[in-house]
Scaffold this motif. Sequence first.
Motif, PDB file in Angstrom:
ATOM      1  N   HIS A   1       0.677  -1.105  -0.345  1.00 31.54           N
ATOM      2  CA  HIS A   1      -0.125  -0.122   0.349  1.00 31.54           C
ATOM      3  C   HIS A   1       0.826   1.679   0.317  1.00 31.54           C
ATOM      4  O   HIS A   1       0.663   1.803   0.704  1.00 31.54           O
ATOM      5  N   ASN A   2       1.744   1.687  -0.972  1.00 27.76           N
ATOM      6  CA  ASN A   2       2.810   2.315  -0.784  1.00 27.76           C
ATOM      7  C   ASN A   2       3.125   2.351  -2.371  1.00 27.76           C
ATOM      8  O   ASN A   2       3.364   1.545  -2.926  1.00 27.76           O
TER       9      ASN A   2
ATOM     10  N   TRP B   1       2.294   9.128  10.534  1.00 25.14           N
ATOM     11  CA  TRP B   1       1.041   9.403  11.956  1.00 25.14           C
ATOM     12  C   TRP B   1       1.119   9.037  12.647  1.00 25.14           C
ATOM     13  O   TRP B   1       0.514   9.608  14.101  1.00 25.14           O
TER      14      TRP B   1
ATOM     15  N   ALA C   1       1.725  -0.542  11.132  1.00 28.58           N
ATOM     16  CA  ALA C   1       0.773   0.346  10.095  1.00 28.58           C
ATOM     17  C   ALA C   1       1.598  -1.061   9.314  1.00 28.58           C
ATOM     18  O   ALA C   1       1.552  -0.550   8.164  1.00 28.58           O
TER      19      ALA C   1
ATOM     20  N   VAL D   1       6.349   2.042   7.830  1.00 20.80           N
ATOM     21  CA  VAL D   1       6.722   2.366   6.171  1.00 20.80           C
ATOM     22  C   VAL D   1       5.370   3.210   5.626  1.00 20.80           C
ATOM     23  O   VAL D   1       4.217   2.109   5.393  1.00 20.80           O
TER      24      VAL D   1
ATOM     25  N   ASP E   1      -1.371  -3.362  12.293  1.00 20.68           N
ATOM     26  CA  ASP E   1      -2.101  -2.528  11.617  1.00 20.68           C
ATOM     27  C   ASP E   1      -4.254  -2.964  11.800  1.00 20.68           C
ATOM     28  O   ASP E   1      -4.946  -3.521  12.594  1.00 20.68           O
ATOM     29  N   ILE E   2      -4.635  -1.369  11.877  1.00 20.20           N
ATOM     30  CA  ILE E   2      -5.784  -1.361  12.340  1.00 20.20           C
ATOM     31  C   ILE E   2      -7.246  -1.630  11.257  1.00 20.20           C
ATOM     32  O   ILE E   2      -7.486  -1.379  11.321  1.00 20.20           O
TER      33      ILE E   2
ATOM     34  N   ASP F   1      -4.587  -0.905  17.199  1.00 19.21           N
ATOM     35  CA  ASP F   1      -3.347   1.338  16.657  1.00 19.21           C
ATOM     36  C   ASP F   1      -2.310   0.674  17.319  1.00 19.21           C
ATOM     37  O   ASP F   1      -1.670   0.367  18.503  1.00 19.21           O
ATOM     38  N   ALA F   2      -1.418   1.202  15.996  1.00 14.46           N
ATOM     39  CA  ALA F   2      -0.135   0.891  16.608  1.00 14.46           C
ATOM     40  C   ALA F   2       0.874   1.894  16.580  1.00 14.46           C
ATOM     41  O   ALA F   2       1.646   1.983  17.428  1.00 14.46           O
TER      42      ALA F   2
HETATM   43  N1  SAH Z   1       3.170   0.037   6.116  1.00 14.07           N
HETATM   44  C1  SAH Z   1       2.007  -1.011   4.919  1.00 14.07           C
HETATM   45  C2  SAH Z   1       0.904  -0.409   4.162  1.00 14.07           C
HETATM   46  C3  SAH Z   1       0.656   0.860   4.401  1.00 14.07           C
HETATM   47  S1  SAH Z   1      -0.560   2.311   3.791  1.00 14.07           S
HETATM   48  C4  SAH Z   1       2.870  -1.186   3.116  1.00 14.07           C
HETATM   49  O1  SAH Z   1       3.960  -0.486   2.493  1.00 14.07           O
HETATM   50  O2  SAH Z   1       2.579  -2.226   2.597  1.00 14.07           O
HETATM   51  C5  SAH Z   1      -0.532   2.724   5.721  1.00 14.07           C
HETATM   52  C6  SAH Z   1      -1.168   1.508   6.476  1.00 14.07           C
HETATM   53  O3  SAH Z   1      -1.909   2.391   7.728  1.00 14.07           O
HETATM   54  C7  SAH Z   1      -3.040   1.003   6.261  1.00 14.07           C
HETATM   55  O4  SAH Z   1      -2.789  -0.079   6.122  1.00 14.07           O
HETATM   56  C8  SAH Z   1      -3.897   1.572   7.787  1.00 14.07           C
HETATM   57  O5  SAH Z   1      -4.471   1.014   7.499  1.00 14.07           O
HETATM   58  C9  SAH Z   1      -3.005   1.476   8.289  1.00 14.07           C
HETATM   59  N2  SAH Z   1      -3.223   2.118   9.977  1.00 14.07           N
HETATM   60  C10 SAH Z   1      -3.361   3.273   9.455  1.00 14.07           C
HETATM   61  N3  SAH Z   1      -3.687   4.345  10.416  1.00 14.07           N
HETATM   62  C11 SAH Z   1      -3.023   2.831  12.028  1.00 14.07           C
HETATM   63  C12 SAH Z   1      -3.118   2.836  13.124  1.00 14.07           C
HETATM   64  N4  SAH Z   1      -3.319   3.776  13.972  1.00 14.07           N
HETATM   65  N5  SAH Z   1      -2.320   1.484  13.866  1.00 14.07           N
HETATM   66  C13 SAH Z   1      -1.847   0.990  12.872  1.00 14.07           C
HETATM   67  N6  SAH Z   1      -2.171   0.380  11.768  1.00 14.07           N
HETATM   68  C14 SAH Z   1      -2.660   1.931  10.984  1.00 14.07           C
END
Ligand code: SAH
Length: 248
Positions: free
Chosen positions: A17-18, A114, A44, A110, A66-67, A94-95
Amino acid sequence: MDLPRFITIQESSHRIHNPITGDKLATLGRALNLAPGTRVLDLACGSGELLITWARDHGITGTGVDISTVFTARARARAAELGVADRVDFVHGDAAGHVSEEPVDVAACVGATWIGGGVAGTVELLGRSLRPGGLMLIGEPFWRREPPNQETLEACHADTRDEYGLLPELIERFAGLGYDLVEMVLADQDSWDRYRAAQWFNLRHWLDRNPDDELAARVRTELATAPARYARYEREYLGWGVFALMGR
Ligand code: SAH
């Protein structure tokens, strides 16, 4: 507590997702010389591709947090598919504030800084899980070119110009936090396309199958406007990379 459905529709085909491709992720894994048994925490983690492919290719073990219930379920299925389900596990939660019980060798976030309120806070958060001398991985945007106006900032999801730096500024930011930059793998415009352009097919396929869904109007608007906006702004102005750091 879950990721908005709009995003899971938009990224339904994505393993990463990047704006980094599977090839670039593999390049990073090789560049880090990961020994078998290396313990990795990925905050995340999305659909878990980093942990899963590195478990397969380098014998690492790890935990992803991951959330998104959709992404963590997909990560578990993919880990089973690649035969590494005994080496990686995925936690829905929640991370923000997540610290591992045992120190890890590699702590990663990655593309989601935030969760720590920005780069500095995420470096601090990851540092709490990392063994002394361990490796930190941060995926973060930077300006490829100086953003000329407010429209560019908005289209690149930045509230202010200084939310991101130019690449040298971002590197200096890591140094200012007391870390050496020891490796990096950067996105390019092609890898941005693999992330963003792939979303348009997902939106269109979903729209064709779900014309009466409550999100249909929003998806229609996004599909009509996102490609040109992306070409005008994000593709030109926003860089992205994964940066490997070691504390001084
Ligand atoms: N690192 C992964 C996903 C990046 S996208 C990759 O590179 O493929 C951002 C991710 O952050 C999403 O999967 C979203 O579900 C997660 N996310 C957003 N807020 C979060 C939180 N507070 N705790 C855990 N995961 C979170």
